[in-house]
Design an enzyme around this catalytic site. Structure first.
Site, short mmCIF file in Angstrom:
data_model
loop_
_atom_site.label_atom_id
_atom_site.label_comp_id
_atom_site.label_asym_id
_atom_site.label_seq_id
_atom_site.Cartn_x
_atom_site.Cartn_y
_atom_site.Cartn_z
N GLU A 177 0.71 -1.25 -0.18
CA GLU A 177 0.03 0.01 -0.07
C GLU A 177 0.83 1.39 -0.17
O GLU A 177 0.80 1.91 1.11
CB GLU A 177 -1.05 0.11 0.99
N GLU A 362 -5.54 -8.08 -0.24
CA GLU A 362 -6.47 -7.86 0.84
C GLU A 362 -8.03 -7.50 0.51
O GLU A 362 -8.02 -6.70 -0.29
CB GLU A 362 -5.96 -6.66 1.63
#
Length: 451
Positions: A177, A362
């Site tokens: 991320e 995710e």
């Protein structure tokens, strides 16, 4: 009633609804579960961020977390017993290199050696991530992600750890991320190092990708393949029908979504974002796209929610704000919008990756889960999984090469600045006793994934 005493709360999908080589998994990250006070782990900027009053809920930190450092064997049993194929874990830079550079911590290397072997012994594919936000504090002292040298430091770290475990991991990703590493942490100030500085943010937005490229090259030099990039995405919708709201949502999409894929796959950053960040970018940043664009073997998509975006009425970049939306929300106050996952899979495939394998690395939800009578019923999470797996299946039916779906998270854990209240886990953790209790969603996945 099933033998385990759980109510019949089921997933609407099973293995038979997906190709034979499709992998199901669950994920964690080092700082959120391991316990940074164990095993000679060095201090990270998350330890110092949490030690600063006001930065985290009740000043909570990851010093003990879920004590996965000592309980990893039974935790891996939980991954195996739910029927998963892979386990996505992250490696702590601070645990391996307490000073960020120099001498390695043998206890840290031994820990990840044992962990990877433990996965293989249980028939689990190790999906490794090099960085999930716990930067060694000595490197933060040198500017961290603002300092161009971090690309070299990170590549050296990647080489160190993958010389030890790279022969046994199924996949390796660089940085989890990058939007959170750069923008959330250096412009919004919500995560370590807690800065609100556009110049720092611009540099971090670039250096995080330069580090990704350098580490990918370092792993390639070791003969590794199956290397990936893991980015997070938020669906940005205009808060109303005005042109100003549409422009604001487009800019939010540029900062959050298009910047990182553009850098890696197109060798360019979005022009609308550069209008604001350009004056603050490192000189000659354009020369780095050759490294940033080092080929990857797959893309990881982390997806949770959408945001409604409006202009904030100011003339200061990015001049936008979030507006509360009407959809049902998770305990994070995030709207539940499975259509966004379908969008990003198909959008990335058609516009950037063009045939590369895609993993949903995710996807999950926080809920105020309670242990009652020895069980945790979480029907909202089961419904969330049903709807998002449906979005994945639709994207695959339309030709997107999705190769796996990984649930966040295995365990309730340390949710960064929000402390221990936001429970994402398939397994409930009592943070006083550290006892694990599989939730109804864990049991439902076990039935759906049974071979």
């Amino acid at each position: 009633m099933p033998a385990n005493g759980m109510e019949a709360m089921e997933l609407e999908f099973s293995r038979d609804d997906f190709p034979g080589d499709f992998v199901f998994g669950t994920a964690t990250s080092s700082y959120q579960i391991e316990g940074s006070r164990f095993g000679g782990c060095g201090t990270s900027h998350w330890d110092t961020f949490a030690a600063t009053p006001g930065n985290t809920v009740r000043g909570e930190d990851g010093a003990t977390a879920c004590d996965h450092y000592h309980r990893w064997e039974s935790d891996l049993d939980l991954v195996r017993d739910a029927g998963f194929d892979c386990y996505r874990f992250s490696i702590s830079w601070s645990r391996l290199l307490p000073d960020g550079r120099g001498d390695a911590n043998p206890e840290g290397l031994d820990f990840y050696d044992r962990l990877v072997d433990g996965m293989l012994e249980r028939g689990l594919k190790p999906f490794a991530t090099l960085y999930h936000w716990d930067l060694p504090a000595p490197l933060a002292d040198l500017g961290g992600w603002r300092n161009r040298d971090i690309a070299s430091w990170f590549a050296d770290y990647a080489e160190l750890v993958m010389k030890r475990i790279g022969d046994r991991v199924a996949t390796a990703a660089t940085i989890n991320e990058p939007w959170c590493v750069a923008w959330l942490s250096h412009f919004m100030g919500a995560h370590a190092p807690g800065l609100r500085d556009i110049r720092a943010a611009a540099r971090a937005m670039h250096h995080v990708l330069l580090a990704h490229g350098r580490a990918t090259q370092a792993m390639r030099a070791l003969g590794m393949d199956n290397l990936g990039l893991v980015t997070n995405f938020e669906y940005a919708a205009p808060a109303d029908d005005s042109e100003a709201a549409r422009k604001a949502a487009r800019l939010y999409d540029g900062i959050y979504n298009r910047w990182f894929l553009g850098g890696v796959f197109e060798g360019a950053y979005p022009e609308d974002v550069l209008e604001g960040l350009g004056p603050h970018m490192p000189q000659g940043f354009e020369k780095d796209f050759g490294v940033i664009g080092t080929p990857v073997d797959w893309l990881g998509i982390n997806y949770y929610t959408r945001k409604l975006i409006a202009p904030d009425g100011s003339d200061r970049f990015p001049a936008l704000k979030e507006v509360e939306g009407p959809l049902p929300k998770t305990f994070m106050d995030w709207e539940i919008y499975p259509e966004g996952l379908h969008h990003f899979i198909t959008w990335a495939h058609e516009n950037y990756t063009k045939g590369l394998p895609i993993y949903v690395t995710e996807n999950g939800m926080a809920a105020p889960d309670r242990l009652s009578g020895g069980r945790v019923d979480d029907p909202a999470r089961i419904d969330f999984l049903n709807r998002h797996l449906g979005a994945v299946r639709r994207a695959m039916d339309e030709g997107a090469p999705v190769k796996g779906y990984i649930v966040w998270s295995l365990l309730d854990n340390y949710e960064w600045a929000l402390g221990y209240e936001k429970r994402f886990g398939l397994v409930h953790v009592d943070f006083e006793t550290l006892e694990r209790t599989p939730k109804a969603s864990w049991h439902a996945l076990g039935r759906a994934l049974k071979r």
